[in-house]
Motif scaffolding. Structure first.
Motif, short mmCIF file in Angstrom:
data_model
loop_
_atom_site.label_atom_id
_atom_site.label_comp_id
_atom_site.label_asym_id
_atom_site.label_seq_id
_atom_site.Cartn_x
_atom_site.Cartn_y
_atom_site.Cartn_z
N HIS A 165 1.02 -1.43 0.00
CA HIS A 165 0.11 0.08 -0.01
C HIS A 165 0.88 1.30 0.03
CE1 HIS A 165 -3.93 -2.01 1.11
NE2 HIS A 165 -3.04 -3.17 1.47
N VAL A 166 0.72 2.22 -1.00
CA VAL A 166 1.69 3.29 -1.18
C VAL A 166 0.67 4.39 -1.47
CG1 VAL A 166 3.53 1.81 -2.15
CG2 VAL A 166 1.84 2.95 -3.68
N SER A 167 1.30 5.43 -1.14
CA SER A 167 0.70 6.81 -1.48
C SER A 167 0.50 6.99 -2.72
CB SER A 167 1.34 8.09 -1.10
OG SER A 167 2.64 8.25 -1.68
N VAL A 168 -0.47 7.75 -3.35
CA VAL A 168 -0.82 7.97 -4.83
C VAL A 168 0.44 8.70 -5.34
CG1 VAL A 168 -2.26 9.19 -6.51
CG2 VAL A 168 -3.16 8.16 -4.32
N ASN A 169 1.01 9.64 -4.80
CA ASN A 169 2.17 10.35 -5.32
C ASN A 169 3.37 9.46 -5.53
OD1 ASN A 169 1.07 12.70 -5.53
ND2 ASN A 169 1.72 13.42 -3.60
N ASP A 170 3.57 8.48 -4.54
CA ASP A 170 4.75 7.19 -4.72
C ASP A 170 4.34 6.47 -5.90
OD1 ASP A 170 6.57 7.95 -2.93
OD2 ASP A 170 5.52 6.94 -1.33
N ALA A 171 3.00 6.13 -5.88
CA ALA A 171 2.59 5.31 -6.91
C ALA A 171 2.74 5.75 -8.46
CB ALA A 171 1.19 4.71 -7.05
N LEU A 172 2.51 7.10 -8.65
CA LEU A 172 2.84 7.78 -9.71
C LEU A 172 4.05 7.92 -10.05
CD1 LEU A 172 -0.21 10.55 -9.41
CD2 LEU A 172 -0.10 8.77 -11.03
N HIS A 173 5.13 8.24 -9.26
CA HIS A 173 6.29 8.34 -9.49
C HIS A 173 6.98 6.92 -10.26
CE1 HIS A 173 10.61 9.46 -8.97
NE2 HIS A 173 10.69 7.98 -8.66
N ILE A 174 6.49 5.72 -9.57
CA ILE A 174 7.00 4.51 -10.03
C ILE A 174 6.12 4.54 -11.39
CG2 ILE A 174 6.48 1.95 -9.59
CD1 ILE A 174 6.61 2.57 -6.65
N VAL A 175 4.90 4.51 -11.55
CA VAL A 175 4.23 4.10 -12.96
C VAL A 175 4.98 5.19 -14.03
CG1 VAL A 175 1.93 4.40 -13.84
CG2 VAL A 175 2.34 3.38 -11.85
N ASP A 176 5.09 6.28 -13.69
CA ASP A 176 5.55 7.30 -14.68
C ASP A 176 7.25 6.73 -15.31
OD1 ASP A 176 3.54 8.90 -14.69
OD2 ASP A 176 4.52 10.57 -13.32
N ALA A 177 7.83 6.28 -14.22
CA ALA A 177 9.04 5.54 -14.49
C ALA A 177 9.02 4.50 -15.56
CB ALA A 177 9.99 5.21 -13.49
N ILE A 178 8.04 3.56 -15.17
CA ILE A 178 7.76 2.36 -16.01
C ILE A 178 7.54 2.81 -17.52
CG2 ILE A 178 6.20 0.49 -16.25
CD1 ILE A 178 6.50 0.14 -13.20
#
Length: 233
Positions: A165-178
Motif C-alpha cells: 500500500h503506497v501513497s498515490v504520489n509514490d505510485a505515480l512516480h513508479i508508474v511514470d518511470a515504467i
C-alpha cells in the motif's frame, strides 16, 4: 525451504527489496538459532538465517507501524511466530497509514530452463515490469499457483508476490518511470525496424512493438485511474 532463501558459502540469507518510497522502510524479522532480531534499512534488507528451525516475517514500516507482506517458516519455526509478532508490535507508534494505492512486488528465481524462462517472462510482463532492481505490477494477471507448482520441481527456484500500500504520489512516480521505460523500448524497436532487412526479423520486431504498445496503453490507463481516483477524494 526454498521460498526466497539464498545460499552463499554454506550459509542461508533472506532478502527483501522494495522501491524507494516516501516514509517507507522495509524490514525482515527473524527468529532462528541466533535468537530474535528485526533488521530494517533502505530499500534493500538482507540478513543471515541460521539453523533449520526458523521463522521469517517480511514487511515494511510506515510511521513505525509494521505492515506484513509475507511469513515463512522452516522446520519447527512456527513456535517462534508469537515472539516475532510481539517484537514487531513493540515498535508500533500511533499515526500513519499504508497508503491509498496498491501495487505488487514480484520476487522470483527462474529455473535453469530457457523454455520456462521465456514463457514465464512473457506472461509476467503483461502486468509486471522492472523498476530499478524490482519487478512492480499494477495487478496480478497470471496464475501464481501454477508457476509455483512448475518452479517447485527445480531446486532453488521460487516465486512470491507481495501487495504493498503506497501513497498515490509514490505510485505515480513508479508508474511514470515504467511508462517512460516502455516508451524508450518502443522507440528503440522502431529504430531497429528501420534498418532491418530480414523478413523474419521485421515480423518479430513488429510483434514486439505491438506488444509494448499494448503494455503502454494498459499502464497509461492505470495511471489515469490513479489520478482520477485521487481527484475524487
Amino acid at each position: 525451504m526454498e521460498l526466497g532463501l539464498v545460499g552463499s558459502g554454506g550459509s542461508q540469507y533472506v532478502e527483501f527489496i522494495m522501491p524507494y518510497l516516501t516514509g517507507y522502510k522495509p524490514f525482515i524479522a527473524v527468529y532462528d538459532a541466533m535468537g530474535i532480531r528485526v533488521v530494517d534499512g533502505g530499500n534493500v534488507v538482507r540478513t543471515q538465517v541460521m539453523g533449520s528451525d526458523y521463522a521469517i516475517v517480511k514487511g515494511y514500516f510506515v510511521n513505525s507501524r509494521p505492515y506484513i507482506v509475507d511469513i515463512s517458516v522452516g522446520g519447527d519455526g512456527t513456535r517462534f511466530l508469537p515472539a516475532l509478532f510481539n517484537q514487531l508490535i513493540s515498535k508500533v507508534s500511533p499515526g500513519g497509514g499504508g497508503g491509498d494505492a496498491i501495487l505488487y512486488i514480484l520476487e522470483f528465481k527462474v529455473p535453469n530452463d530457457v523454455g520456462i524462462s521465456v514463457r514465464f517472462h512473457k506472461e509476467i510482463r503483461k502486468c509486471f515490469l522492472k523498476y530499478g532492481h524490482i519487478w512492480i505490477g499494477r495487478e496480478v494477471c497470471f496464475n501464481v499457483n501454477r508457476w509455483k507448482e512448475i518452479f517447485s520441481r527445480y531446486r532453488g527456484a521460487f516465486i512470491r508476490v507481495y501487495s504493498i500500500h503506497v501513497s498515490v504520489n509514490d505510485a505515480l512516480h513508479i508508474v511514470d518511470a515504467i511508462i517512460n521505460s516502455i516508451k524508450g523500448r518502443i522507440s528503440y524497436l522502431n529504430e531497429d525496424l528501420k534498418y532491418e532487412l530480414r523478413a523474419y526479423r521485421r515480423a518479430r520486431l513488429r510483434n514486439l512493438i505491438a506488444e509494448f504498445n499494448e503494455l503502454l496503453k494498459n499502464w497509461e490507463s492505470f495511471r489515469a485511474s490513479l489520478v482520477s481516483g485521487n481527484a475524487s477524494r
